[in-house]
Design a protein around this motif. Structure first.
Motif, PDB file in Angstrom:
ATOM      1  N   ALA A  32     -32.098  66.422  13.100  1.00 26.80           N
ATOM      2  CA  ALA A  32     -31.347  65.782  14.180  1.00 26.80           C
ATOM      3  C   ALA A  32     -31.000  66.794  15.272  1.00 26.80           C
ATOM      4  N   VAL A  33     -30.618  67.999  14.883  1.00 26.36           N
ATOM      5  CA  VAL A  33     -30.286  69.037  15.857  1.00 26.36           C
ATOM      6  C   VAL A  33     -31.492  69.334  16.745  1.00 26.36           C
ATOM      7  N   ASN A  34     -32.688  69.283  16.172  1.00 27.44           N
ATOM      8  CA  ASN A  34     -33.911  69.566  16.931  1.00 27.44           C
ATOM      9  C   ASN A  34     -34.529  68.323  17.564  1.00 27.44           C
ATOM     10  N   GLY A  35     -33.873  67.168  17.404  1.00 28.16           N
ATOM     11  CA  GLY A  35     -34.368  65.941  18.013  1.00 28.16           C
ATOM     12  C   GLY A  35     -35.478  65.251  17.240  1.00 28.16           C
ATOM     13  N   HIS A  36     -35.629  65.601  15.963  1.00 27.21           N
ATOM     14  CA  HIS A  36     -36.722  65.058  15.158  1.00 27.21           C
ATOM     15  C   HIS A  36     -36.256  64.113  14.052  1.00 27.21           C
ATOM     16  N   SER A  37     -35.037  63.636  14.122  1.00 22.64           N
ATOM     17  CA  SER A  37     -34.494  62.824  13.025  1.00 22.64           C
ATOM     18  C   SER A  37     -35.269  61.532  12.793  1.00 22.64           C
ATOM     19  N   LEU A  38     -35.836  60.954  13.836  1.00 21.80           N
ATOM     20  CA  LEU A  38     -36.596  59.717  13.654  1.00 21.80           C
ATOM     21  C   LEU A  38     -37.875  59.943  12.868  1.00 21.80           C
ATOM     22  N   VAL A  39     -38.400  61.141  12.919  1.00 25.09           N
ATOM     23  CA  VAL A  39     -39.641  61.470  12.218  1.00 25.09           C
ATOM     24  C   VAL A  39     -39.366  61.959  10.792  1.00 25.09           C
ATOM     25  N   TYR A  40     -38.196  62.514  10.530  1.00 27.25           N
ATOM     26  CA  TYR A  40     -37.857  63.126   9.243  1.00 27.25           C
ATOM     27  C   TYR A  40     -37.973  62.125   8.098  1.00 27.25           C
ATOM     28  N   PRO A  41     -38.514  62.492   6.943  1.00 29.48           N
ATOM     29  CA  PRO A  41     -39.175  63.760   6.630  1.00 29.48           C
ATOM     30  C   PRO A  41     -40.637  63.790   7.060  1.00 29.48           C
ATOM     31  N   LYS A  42     -41.255  62.608   7.204  1.00 31.81           N
ATOM     32  CA  LYS A  42     -42.622  62.556   7.722  1.00 31.81           C
ATOM     33  C   LYS A  42     -42.870  61.177   8.308  1.00 31.81           C
ATOM     34  N   ALA A  43     -43.885  61.122   9.155  1.00 32.33           N
ATOM     35  CA  ALA A  43     -44.260  59.843   9.758  1.00 32.33           C
ATOM     36  C   ALA A  43     -45.745  59.878  10.095  1.00 32.33           C
ATOM     37  N   ARG A  44     -46.326  58.719  10.175  1.00 29.73           N
ATOM     38  CA  ARG A  44     -47.714  58.593  10.620  1.00 29.73           C
ATOM     39  C   ARG A  44     -47.737  58.856  12.121  1.00 29.73           C
ATOM     40  N   MET A  45     -48.785  59.502  12.598  1.00 28.86           N
ATOM     41  CA  MET A  45     -48.860  59.868  14.008  1.00 28.86           C
ATOM     42  C   MET A  45     -50.261  59.556  14.535  1.00 28.86           C
ATOM     43  N   THR A  46     -50.295  58.886  15.660  1.00 35.20           N
ATOM     44  CA  THR A  46     -51.550  58.607  16.348  1.00 35.20           C
ATOM     45  C   THR A  46     -51.572  59.423  17.628  1.00 35.20           C
ATOM     46  N   VAL A  47     -52.638  60.194  17.820  1.00 42.75           N
ATOM     47  CA  VAL A  47     -52.791  60.975  19.045  1.00 42.75           C
ATOM     48  C   VAL A  47     -53.847  60.299  19.906  1.00 42.75           C
ATOM     49  N   LYS A  48     -53.474  60.070  21.161  1.00 47.39           N
ATOM     50  CA  LYS A  48     -54.399  59.452  22.107  1.00 47.39           C
ATOM     51  C   LYS A  48     -54.118  59.994  23.499  1.00 47.39           C
ATOM     52  N   ASP A  49     -55.149  60.484  24.130  1.00 51.22           N
ATOM     53  CA  ASP A  49     -55.070  60.978  25.510  1.00 51.22           C
ATOM     54  C   ASP A  49     -53.955  62.005  25.728  1.00 51.22           C
ATOM     55  N   GLY A  50     -53.777  62.915  24.771  1.00 48.92           N
ATOM     56  CA  GLY A  50     -52.803  63.988  24.925  1.00 48.92           C
ATOM     57  C   GLY A  50     -51.379  63.634  24.541  1.00 48.92           C
ATOM     58  N   TRP A  51     -51.161  62.429  24.022  1.00 48.20           N
ATOM     59  CA  TRP A  51     -49.823  62.013  23.594  1.00 48.20           C
ATOM     60  C   TRP A  51     -49.825  61.667  22.119  1.00 48.20           C
ATOM     61  N   ALA A  52     -48.738  61.977  21.443  1.00 42.09           N
ATOM     62  CA  ALA A  52     -48.572  61.693  20.018  1.00 42.09           C
ATOM     63  C   ALA A  52     -47.556  60.565  19.864  1.00 42.09           C
ATOM     64  N   PHE A  53     -47.954  59.533  19.159  1.00 40.10           N
ATOM     65  CA  PHE A  53     -47.101  58.371  18.917  1.00 40.10           C
ATOM     66  C   PHE A  53     -46.809  58.306  17.428  1.00 40.10           C
ATOM     67  N   PHE A  54     -45.540  58.402  17.082  1.00 41.48           N
ATOM     68  CA  PHE A  54     -45.112  58.386  15.685  1.00 41.48           C
ATOM     69  C   PHE A  54     -44.722  56.962  15.316  1.00 41.48           C
ATOM     70  N   HIS A  55     -45.119  56.533  14.120  1.00 38.65           N
ATOM     71  CA  HIS A  55     -44.789  55.168  13.723  1.00 38.65           C
ATOM     72  C   HIS A  55     -44.579  55.055  12.220  1.00 38.65           C
ATOM     73  N   ARG A  56     -43.793  54.036  11.872  1.00 37.61           N
ATOM     74  CA  ARG A  56     -43.533  53.658  10.483  1.00 37.61           C
ATOM     75  C   ARG A  56     -43.669  52.158  10.383  1.00 37.61           C
ATOM     76  N   ASP A  57     -44.372  51.704   9.369  1.00 39.46           N
ATOM     77  CA  ASP A  57     -44.545  50.262   9.146  1.00 39.46           C
ATOM     78  C   ASP A  57     -45.039  49.553  10.407  1.00 39.46           C
ATOM     79  N   GLY A  58     -45.923  50.215  11.151  1.00 39.49           N
ATOM     80  CA  GLY A  58     -46.505  49.613  12.343  1.00 39.49           C
ATOM     81  C   GLY A  58     -45.613  49.586  13.568  1.00 39.49           C
TER      82      GLY A  58
END
Length: 76
Positions: A30-56
């Motif tokens: 949370a301090v580093n701004g990554h709490s939504l991703v913690y502890p892991k998440a699926r990530m799609t990279v497209k055109d230089g951007w990373a999109f993190f998602h859970r359950d679609g």
């Protein structure tokens, strides 16, 4: 004299990945701004951007270079 260095990380190629937080707990994430991703998440990279998602559902996004530098990334 102090030397300032800029470390550049190559952007990730388009594709599907798992992003694992390097932080050891949700408070550190949370301090580093990554709490939504913690502890892991699926990530799609497209055109230089990373999109993190859970359950679609997209939960967060950032520049792919930032994702490569801040998370442990593994091919899905």
């Amino acid at each position: 004299m102090t030397e300032n260095r800029i470390v550049k990380t190559a952007p990730l190629a388009d594709g599907e990945y798992w992003a694992l937080c390097r932080e050891r707990n949700v408070i550190s994430a949370a301090v580093n701004g990554h709490s939504l991703v913690y502890p892991k998440a699926r990530m799609t990279v497209k055109d230089g951007w990373a999109f993190f998602h859970r359950d679609g559902i997209e939960i967060w996004s950032c520049n792919a270079s930032y994702a490569a530098a801040q998370f442990d990334v593994h091919q899905a």
